[in-house]
Design an enzyme around this catalytic site. Structure first.
Site, mmCIF file in Angstrom:
data_model
loop_
_atom_site.group_PDB
_atom_site.id
_atom_site.type_symbol
_atom_site.label_atom_id
_atom_site.label_comp_id
_atom_site.label_asym_id
_atom_site.label_seq_id
_atom_site.Cartn_x
_atom_site.Cartn_y
_atom_site.Cartn_z
ATOM 1 N N SER A 22 0.827 -1.205 0.000
ATOM 2 C CA SER A 22 0.000 0.000 0.000
ATOM 3 C C SER A 22 0.864 1.258 0.000
ATOM 4 O O SER A 22 1.885 1.334 0.688
ATOM 5 C CB SER A 22 -0.895 0.017 1.233
ATOM 6 N N GLY A 23 0.415 2.241 -0.766
ATOM 7 C CA GLY A 23 1.134 3.501 -0.829
ATOM 8 C C GLY A 23 2.247 3.523 -1.843
ATOM 9 O O GLY A 23 2.733 4.594 -2.216
#
Length: 358
Positions: free
Chosen positions: A305-306
């Site tokens: 994520s990210g």
């Protein structure tokens, strides 16, 4: 007339006619050019990936049908457009060399220096030496990086951020890493404190993680070298790219363990219709898109994520363009089931207002 001369004349006539009738291709959406890094970088640097799908105007002479929207001649000069494009040009000029390798379908280990914009984002435990690397990010400026809003915006961290004396010891950033469990890999690590972060004001974690994007400011400018260097923001949607690459230190399967070594994976972009059908839930198609694999279990997963999903920059061989940010998925590594990504190009004005505000 000499047979050899006739042969040369026929060859020249054939070459001339080829260039005349094949000047444009794909109903004018492509242009017939030589397969070189200068004339058609998008195919030149990805021809191992595109393979049999490359469209040739003249295969014998390596003349390909290059998408006009990606050809360097159709791009505005960087110094006549946005600040991030001028900065991207500067990043390219600062890099004397780079390690450019073909993208590989399916998860595989990244090489040292291959993705110098990749960042680890972690939180410190009770033991200051103990860091839990929770998310990824992408360096887009020596002092700023992009990540997902959900990596930062918990109720606790929101209260911290709203504190006028915010200087969070909780979040840390590492750049230049390859394998965080190794001291002998091809890495040159730089560690930073997070001194500020900005979550997009329209971020909504209660309804499909809409506008799932944030900007992190680190405590000092990163030293740019072959192990640490920014990626570029996209001037447009990148919808024409059917193949995208993601990288991260996330889980290798839905119920597996995190990889301490940076992994890369090439994913297929799904249409909005395919995404809605396969996820069986709504996404905001204006700001989100899906990518995965129909033929394998290639995917991003928890811990990624990210991090960025990106393409080769059409102008600069050593740079990548960040097309999306890893947001969420239903089940990792399921063939035909895509994950959801935040489109970056819609947020470039917002990013510029923070990163290049001076």
């Amino acid at each position: 007339m000499d047979d050899a001369l006739v042969g040369v004349q026929l060859w020249l006539l054939l070459l001339l006619s080829t260039r005349i009738w094949a000047e444009f291709c794909d109903n004018g959406t492509g242009e017939c050019v030589e397969l070189t890094a200068t004339d058609c970088p998008v195919i030149f640097y990805n021809h191992h990936l595109i393979g049999a799908d490359i469209k040739y105007c003249d295969e014998f002479n390596d003349i390909v049908c290059c998408p006009i929207q990606l050809d360097h001649q159709s791009q505005k000069p960087a110094d006549e457009t946005h600040p991030f494009e001028r900065e991207c040009k500067r990043f390219n000029e600062a890099r004397a060399s780079c390690r450019s390798t073909p993208f590989i379908v399916g998860g595989s280990k990244a090489a040292g220096q291959e993705f110098p914009f990749m960042a680890l984002i972690g939180t410190k435990g009770n033991d200051k030496a103990d860091i839990n690397w929770d998310c990824g990010g992408a360096l887009v400026h020596p002092r700023f990086l992009l990540t997902a809003a959900h990596c930062l915006e918990t109720s606790e961290s929101k209260a911290e951020r709203l504190d006028p004396n915010f200087d969070s010891p909780k979040f840390v950033v590492r750049l230049g890493e390859l394998d965080y469990n190794s001291t002998t890999d091809d890495a040159q690590v730089q560690d930073f404190r997070v001194v500020n972060y900005v979550v997009h004001p329209s971020y909504d974690d209660e309804d499909g993680f809409k506008n799932d994007i944030a900007i992190i400011e680190i405590d000092r400018a990163a030293v740019v070298n072959e192990h640490v260097a920014p990626a570029c923001l996209p001037p447009s949607s990148g919808d024409e790219n059917s193949q995208l690459t993601a990288a991260g230190w996330g889980f290798t399967s839905d119920k597996g363990t995190k990889s301490s070594h940076l992994l890369k994976v090439t994913l297929q972009r799904f249409s909005d219709e395919q995404c809605l059908e396969r996820l069986q839930q709504g996404i905001e198609t204006r700001t989100q898109f899906c990518a995965g694999s129909i033929t394998s279990n290639a995917d991003t997963c928890n811990g990624d994520s990210g991090g960025p999903i990106f393409v080769q920059h059409p102008l600069y061989p050593c740079l990548k363009q960040v097309i999306g940010i890893v947001s969420y998925g239903l089940v990792c590594g399921t063939q035909g089931l895509p994950s959801v990504y935040t489109k970056v190009h819609l947020f470039t004005d917002w990013i510029e207002s923070i990163v290049w505000s001076d």
